[in-house]
Design a protein around this motif. Structure first.
Motif: not given
Lengths: 529, 230
Positions: A170-194
């Protein structure tokens, strides 16, 4: 006269013991049987790993049942583990006693260490290429993939030196699980790639507090904006993204370099402010993410069913879970135009045995694990991807992917997004060179981040002097300062001798002492006769 | 005169006994050692030094020992303390040890990490304190890591960690309509087959008394060491 008999008896005993030892070590070379024995009973032992997941366990049992139906004279006994480290330790112990399993879920790093014992892990090239029983062979009773149908990047990870020593499972990798709601509440927009810069900036911003000491972004008393589960992966991926050295195919240790120092200083800066922590220091990233106490949680895609406010698996009280939108993204990058992420996940190896038929049966079972039914079913349990194109491109799997979000169990959207991320970035994944000692080097790379983070939390100054001392300490701790770790390394790593070996050596020593004592006594007594 | 002498002697003996009594008080702390209250008040990530008594050993691996300890005031969970196998074998229940390390918190569990220790003279074996009435209350955490007991609990569910015997057992018990998670930690009790089989065989609806160490994982999660079916 009696004494001479006794002496002879002891000698025979010791010779017998020595022969026994010798027999365990020098297995004869494997010779591919022309025909699988389908008459006589063959028993094989399979050591598997699951993620404390009932469905995964059931899939293994289903695989065994299906395989035994096709080959009724082969019996498969499974031993289940929930930790790769425990499998590794047990294999090491059992190599010494000649009692390894036949088939084993493992990591190539571990195989490199197993290979330091003689006649342990089977090279698979001959088995893979056999026209009858090889990959997709004509005499197989199941629809196995041919070699070209295994994702080449994944198969390549199982090559050590000039041979394949495992099949990817089986294969996997790592991911960054982001609380998008809080990122936007802080005044930022998520970029296409972190990017690392983005993650650090938002994390620092999230530390702003109200007058009562609660954090502005979540109104709670706890906020660790960025938590990394596997700090060895964090260091390895950072170095790879920077094009910095880590190790090479010859087994040279290159980890302790200037880029590593810079990474550690950055970690120290954000660890000190409280913007960053690790699983080992604070706890599971998923628990903090789901409680609204973390914004960027990096963990395996194989842990995706724990992520998000509607996660099917949770470890915190229901009333602690907050509602937020989760985004599944690649791990932070230094160069977003060329993302790089680690490839991980279990492989399967088979161990050498004196009976060639037993080896062939083991090979068939390992190959059976690559059939579509097993691959698809197992990948659906977590954020794993099948290792064969045959399974990935099947209608059944495509339908599974297309149904993302249709329920919060099998089709949990975060899990399927994580899977999609791994598939989309298959060509952006990498693995580190495998050699005897590479598993220790991996541990050492994570230890650097853990120690620096702990140090700043304890108000210590992390500067060049601290980091140089840390390098020395970690090199000693993981025996990286002893040299001799190499591609063909025969150095250390097997740990302390198991009890049985110690007992055997003690017995041998005692026998020799007895023999010498008796011989000396005979000599001393003789003149008197 | 004789009476006066007898009185003086009696008083002298009484004073000596009292002095002996103080000397024998194992709860007294050596110089530079924290009381439990001071330890409890210490901030996470600060250095701590405590004198405490081994109550149960959870694991030893790679020269690291994880143990439950307790003094007369409170419990201390010592996580992966530097310890040779030889020293580990000396740590029997009740053994007094002086532990130096760093106070840490992991998912709600307070522990002493990166610890070193030395064995001292003294012995204390804790008896379980009944904390049934504290279930669901904030004060329960004050008993963290101590040997405690819960009476008349109802079995709600039993589950093996790996869905089959050979690993931890998760036990859900309820009291007054509220459910609580307990755990039979395999490394703490794995060798006790009787207890393992008893817990694995519990059925929903049974009433039990349980004893164990008040571990924390995202909330109270006692590690049980004794179960009595009623």
């Amino acid at each position: 006269m009696k004494k001479r008999w006794m002496l002879a008896l002891i000698l025979i005993l010791v010779m017998g013991m020595l022969t026994g030892c010798h027999g365990r070590r020098s297995e004869e070379a494997f010779e591919m049987p022309a025909q699988l024995d389908e008459e006589n009973p063959i028993e094989i032992v399979f050591w598997a790993k699951n993620d404390t997941n009932k469905t995964q366990r059931d899939i293994y049992y289903k695989a065994i049942e299906g395989f035994q139906k096709l080959y009724p004279n082969i019996s498969v006994t499974m031993r289940l583990y929930t930790d790769y480290g425990k499998i590794y330790n047990d294999v090491i112990t059992n190599i010494s006693t000649g009692t390894t399993p036949n088939v084993c879920i493992t990591y190539p790093d571990h195989i490199a260490t197993y290979l330091t014992g003689s006649g342990t892990v089977m090279p698979l090239d001959e088995l893979m290429a056999d026209p009858k029983y090889g990959l997709g062979g004509e005499a197989l009773k199941f629809d196995a993939p041919i070699q070209e149908e295994i994702v080449p990047e994944y198969l390549g990870e199982c090559r050590i030196g000039d041979s394949y020593y495992a099949l990817p499972y089986m294969r996997s990798s790592e991911a960054c699980y982001v609380n998008k709601t809080y990122v936007e509440a802080l005044g930022y927009t998520l970029p296409e790639t972190l990017t690392w810069d983005f993650v650090w900036e938002v994390s620092e911003k999230a530390l702003e507090q109200n007058a009562d000491g609660t954090f502005k972004v979540n109104g709670q008393q706890v906020m660790i904006p960025f938590i990394y589960k596997s700090t060895d992966n964090m260091m390895i991926q950072s170095l790879m993204q920077k094009g910095a050295p880590y190790s090479d195919e010859e087994g040279n240790i290159l980890l302790f370099n200037e880029e590593t120092t810079q990474i550690l200083k950055t970690v120290a800066e954000h660890g000190k402010s409280g913007a960053f922590s690790t699983f080992k220091i604070s706890g599971y990233p998923a628990n903090f993410l789901n409680a609204g106490q973390c914004i960027f949680a990096v963990d395996s895609t194989a842990g995706s069913t724990w992520m998000g406010s509607k996660a099917p698996l949770v470890d915190i009280a229901e009333d602690k879970i907050v509602d937020f939108e989760t985004e599944v993204m690649t791990v932070p990058q230094y160069d977003p135009s060329a993302p790089q992420m680690i490839s991980q996940g279990p492989s399967v190896c088979i161990f050498h045995k004196a009976d060639d038929q037993e080896v062939l049966a083991s090979w068939l079972f390992a190959q059976y694990l690559l059939t579509n039914d097993i691959q698809i079913a197992y990948s659906e349990t977590e954020g794993y991807v099948p290792v064969t194109r045959k399974a990935r491109e099947s209608l059944e799997y495509q339908e599974y992917l297309a149904a993302a979000g249709s329920d919060e169990e099998v089709h949990y959207d975060i899990k399927i997004k994580a899977v999609a991320l791994v598939m989309e970035h298959t060509e952006d994944t990498f693995v580190t060179p495998v050699f005897n000692g590479s598993a220790s080097l991996r541990d050492a790379s994570g230890q650097l981040i853990e120690n620096v983070t702990k140090a700043v939390r304890r108000k210590k100054t992390v500067d060049d002097a601290f980091i140089n001392d840390l390098y020395e300490e970690v090199q000693a701790l993981y025996h990286l300062d002893q040299g001799g770790l190499g591609a063909s390394g025969q150095e250390q790593e097997l740990g302390t001798l198991p009890g049985e070996a110690v007992a055997l050596i003690t017995l041998l020593a005692a026998a020799w002492i007895l023999i010498i004592s008796l011989a000396l006594r005979e000599r001393l007594i003789k003149p008197k006769e | 005169m004789k009476k006066a002498l007898a009185l003086i002697l009696t008083m002298g003996i009484a004073l000596s006994l009292a002095a002996c009594g103080n000397k024998a008080d194992d709860s007294a702390k050596s110089e530079g050692v924290m009381t439990y209250a001071e330890y409890a008040a210490a901030a996470v990530d600060t250095e701590v030094v405590v004198e405490t008594y081994v109550q149960a050993k959870q694991s030893w691996w790679d020269n690291k020992a994880t143990i439950y300890t307790q003094d007369q005031e409170g419990g201390y969970f010592i996580y992966e303390m530097a310890c040779s196998e030889e020293d580990y074998n000396k740590l029997t229940t009740g053994t007094k040890i002086k532990v130096s390390g760093v106070k840490a918190e992991w998912s709600g569990e307070y522990e002493i990490a990166e610890a070193t220790f030395e064995i001292e003279d003294g012995n204390y074996v804790a008896t379980a304190v009944d904390v049934t009435d504290l279930l669901g209350k904030d004060e329960l955490i004050d008993r963290q890591n101590q040997l405690v007991s819960f009476k008349d609990m109802t079995v709600e569910a039993v589950a093996y960690k790996n869905e089959e015997p050979g690993d931890d057992i998760y036990l859900t018990l309820s009291k007054d309509g509220n459910s609580y998670d307990f755990c039979l930690e395999y490394y703490l009790n794995g060798s006790d087959e009787t207890l393992y089989n008893l817990v694995g065989g519990l059925e929903a609806g049974q009433t039990v008394d349980v004893e164990g160490f008040l571990y924390w994982y995202e909330g109270v999660n006692p590690h049980i060491t004794k179960v009595t079916v009623k």
